[in-house]
Design a protein around this motif. Structure first.
Motif, PDB file in Angstrom:
ATOM      1  N   PHE A 134       0.840  -1.202   0.000  1.00  0.00           N
ATOM      2  CA  PHE A 134       0.000   0.000   0.000  1.00  0.00           C
ATOM      3  C   PHE A 134       0.872   1.248   0.000  1.00  0.00           C
ATOM      4  N   ASP A 135       0.362   2.331  -0.612  1.00  0.00           N
ATOM      5  CA  ASP A 135       1.053   3.610  -0.483  1.00  0.00           C
ATOM      6  C   ASP A 135       0.507   4.331   0.755  1.00  0.00           C
ATOM      7  N   ARG A 136       1.007   5.530   1.013  1.00  0.00           N
ATOM      8  CA  ARG A 136       0.619   6.274   2.218  1.00  0.00           C
ATOM      9  C   ARG A 136      -0.846   6.678   2.229  1.00  0.00           C
ATOM     10  N   ASN A 137      -1.493   6.694   1.070  1.00  0.00           N
ATOM     11  CA  ASN A 137      -2.898   7.086   0.973  1.00  0.00           C
ATOM     12  C   ASN A 137      -3.858   5.901   0.962  1.00  0.00           C
ATOM     13  N   GLY A 138      -3.344   4.698   1.104  1.00  0.00           N
ATOM     14  CA  GLY A 138      -4.196   3.515   1.130  1.00  0.00           C
ATOM     15  C   GLY A 138      -4.442   2.887  -0.219  1.00  0.00           C
ATOM     16  N   VAL A 139      -3.750   3.360  -1.258  1.00  0.00           N
ATOM     17  CA  VAL A 139      -3.890   2.759  -2.579  1.00  0.00           C
ATOM     18  C   VAL A 139      -3.100   1.452  -2.603  1.00  0.00           C
ATOM     19  N   CYS A 140      -3.752   0.369  -3.008  1.00  0.00           N
ATOM     20  CA  CYS A 140      -3.050  -0.905  -3.108  1.00  0.00           C
ATOM     21  C   CYS A 140      -2.207  -0.878  -4.378  1.00  0.00           C
ATOM     22  N   LEU A 141      -0.896  -0.835  -4.196  1.00  0.00           N
ATOM     23  CA  LEU A 141       0.024  -0.760  -5.325  1.00  0.00           C
ATOM     24  C   LEU A 141       0.273  -2.129  -5.937  1.00  0.00           C
ATOM     25  N   HIS A 142       0.186  -3.166  -5.109  1.00  0.00           N
ATOM     26  CA  HIS A 142       0.425  -4.524  -5.602  1.00  0.00           C
ATOM     27  C   HIS A 142      -0.237  -5.524  -4.665  1.00  0.00           C
ATOM     28  N   TYR A 143      -0.719  -6.609  -5.260  1.00  0.00           N
ATOM     29  CA  TYR A 143      -1.267  -7.720  -4.492  1.00  0.00           C
ATOM     30  C   TYR A 143      -0.836  -9.015  -5.166  1.00  0.00           C
ATOM     31  N   SER A 144      -0.354  -9.958  -4.375  1.00  0.00           N
ATOM     32  CA  SER A 144      -0.008 -11.298  -4.866  1.00  0.00           C
ATOM     33  C   SER A 144      -0.558 -12.304  -3.883  1.00  0.00           C
ATOM     34  N   GLU A 145      -0.904 -13.471  -4.397  1.00  0.00           N
ATOM     35  CA  GLU A 145      -1.274 -14.560  -3.481  1.00  0.00           C
ATOM     36  C   GLU A 145      -0.650 -15.855  -3.957  1.00  0.00           C
ATOM     37  N   TRP A 146      -0.370 -16.727  -2.973  1.00  0.00           N
ATOM     38  CA  TRP A 146       0.252 -18.003  -3.258  1.00  0.00           C
ATOM     39  C   TRP A 146      -0.616 -19.148  -2.748  1.00  0.00           C
ATOM     40  N   GLU A 176     -12.595  -3.758  -2.652  1.00  0.00           N
ATOM     41  CA  GLU A 176     -13.215  -3.668  -1.325  1.00  0.00           C
ATOM     42  C   GLU A 176     -12.329  -4.328  -0.273  1.00  0.00           C
ATOM     43  N   GLU A 177     -11.739  -5.467  -0.631  1.00  0.00           N
ATOM     44  CA  GLU A 177     -10.818  -6.153   0.279  1.00  0.00           C
ATOM     45  C   GLU A 177      -9.628  -5.266   0.621  1.00  0.00           C
ATOM     46  N   TYR A 178      -9.074  -4.576  -0.379  1.00  0.00           N
ATOM     47  CA  TYR A 178      -7.938  -3.686  -0.141  1.00  0.00           C
ATOM     48  C   TYR A 178      -8.314  -2.576   0.831  1.00  0.00           C
ATOM     49  N   LYS A 179      -9.497  -1.999   0.660  1.00  0.00           N
ATOM     50  CA  LYS A 179      -9.955  -0.935   1.562  1.00  0.00           C
ATOM     51  C   LYS A 179     -10.126  -1.451   2.985  1.00  0.00           C
ATOM     52  N   LEU A 180     -10.695  -2.646   3.120  1.00  0.00           N
ATOM     53  CA  LEU A 180     -10.867  -3.230   4.454  1.00  0.00           C
ATOM     54  C   LEU A 180      -9.531  -3.509   5.124  1.00  0.00           C
ATOM     55  N   MET A 181      -8.591  -4.051   4.360  1.00  0.00           N
ATOM     56  CA  MET A 181      -7.264  -4.352   4.911  1.00  0.00           C
ATOM     57  C   MET A 181      -6.577  -3.062   5.349  1.00  0.00           C
ATOM     58  N   TYR A 182      -6.586  -2.047   4.497  1.00  0.00           N
ATOM     59  CA  TYR A 182      -5.926  -0.790   4.849  1.00  0.00           C
ATOM     60  C   TYR A 182      -6.597  -0.143   6.062  1.00  0.00           C
ATOM     61  N   GLY A 183      -7.908  -0.178   6.103  1.00  0.00           N
ATOM     62  CA  GLY A 183      -8.631   0.377   7.249  1.00  0.00           C
ATOM     63  C   GLY A 183      -8.300  -0.341   8.544  1.00  0.00           C
ATOM     64  N   MET A 184      -8.187  -1.660   8.474  1.00  0.00           N
ATOM     65  CA  MET A 184      -7.824  -2.430   9.661  1.00  0.00           C
ATOM     66  C   MET A 184      -6.413  -2.059  10.111  1.00  0.00           C
ATOM     67  N   LEU A 185      -5.481  -1.959   9.176  1.00  0.00           N
ATOM     68  CA  LEU A 185      -4.104  -1.587   9.522  1.00  0.00           C
ATOM     69  C   LEU A 185      -4.052  -0.195  10.147  1.00  0.00           C
ATOM     70  N   PHE A 186      -4.796   0.739   9.581  1.00  0.00           N
ATOM     71  CA  PHE A 186      -4.849   2.101  10.112  1.00  0.00           C
ATOM     72  C   PHE A 186      -5.377   2.082  11.546  1.00  0.00           C
ATOM     73  N   SER A 187      -6.430   1.322  11.781  1.00  0.00           N
ATOM     74  CA  SER A 187      -7.034   1.252  13.119  1.00  0.00           C
ATOM     75  C   SER A 187      -6.099   0.604  14.129  1.00  0.00           C
ATOM     76  N   ILE A 188      -5.455  -0.498  13.747  1.00  0.00           N
ATOM     77  CA  ILE A 188      -4.538  -1.181  14.664  1.00  0.00           C
ATOM     78  C   ILE A 188      -3.361  -0.276  15.005  1.00  0.00           C
ATOM     79  N   ARG A 189      -2.785   0.387  13.996  1.00  0.00           N
ATOM     80  CA  ARG A 189      -1.672   1.304  14.256  1.00  0.00           C
ATOM     81  C   ARG A 189      -2.075   2.396  15.232  1.00  0.00           C
ATOM     82  N   SER A 190      -3.239   2.967  15.005  1.00  0.00           N
ATOM     83  CA  SER A 190      -3.732   4.025  15.875  1.00  0.00           C
ATOM     84  C   SER A 190      -3.952   3.511  17.288  1.00  0.00           C
TER      85      SER A 190
END
Length: 172
Positions: A36-48, A60-74
């Motif tokens: 993610f960049d500093r604004n929450g834009v998902c720059l890359h996603y990979s899965e294995w 939507e998944e990217y937004k949820l993940m970034y929001g969760m990370l923002f909340s946990i950090r805070s």
């Protein structure tokens, strides 16, 4: 380490002040990776070895993940009794462990693995510095702030992740 017991699924949050025990008997692997960049834009996603999909569109998944990370950090920065220079490093549920690395420029590297994987701050730093910076940031053909389109970055990232000692090709 902060631990909330009694929640289902139970989870722990690693904040850099202690290390999680390694579960060597469990076969380990990498499930997925977000950049993610500093604004929450998902720059890359990979899965294995992701066994279960979210059931929602990827955006939507990217937004949820970034929001969760923002909340946990805070939450961690406000509630920690200690000054935490590293912030939070990871958290785990009963099924997976999320590893987190944030750069001074606000780029966030997130990798989900099996529970047995120990601290991987150096791995996430390598993905940022040796792959993202060298193959994307320094590439004048890669526009900043947009999804990474570099096939070289994708292939080198995939090769690097598959070479990690905790990546198991037989997981799944």
């Amino acid at each position: 380490m902060l631990c909330w017991c009694g929640l289902r699924p139970s989870w722990t949050l690693e904040t850099g002040s202690s290390l999680s025990p390694s579960l060597a008997a469990i076969p380990m692997t990498v499930h997925n990776l977000y950049l993610f960049d500093r604004n929450g834009v998902c720059l890359h996603y990979s899965e294995w070895h992701r066994k279960k999909q979210a059931g929602i569109p990827k955006e939507e998944e990217y937004k949820l993940m970034y929001g969760m990370l923002f909340s946990i950090r805070s939450f961690v920065s406000k509630m920690s009794p200690l000054d935490m220079k590293d912030g939070f490093l990871s958290f785990q549920t009963s099924r997976y462990k999320l590893h987190y690395y944030e750069t001074p420029t606000g780029i966030k590297v997130v990798m989900n693995t099996d529970l047995g994987v120990g601290p991987i701050r150096d791995v996430l730093h390598h993905i940022y510095s040796a792959l993202y910076v060298e193959l994307v940031v320094k590439n004048p053909l890669c526009p900043m702030g947009q999804t990474v389109q570099s096939e070289l970055f994708r292939s080198r990232l995939d090769s690097y992740v598959r070479s990690l000692p905790f990546f198991s090709a037989r997981a799944g």
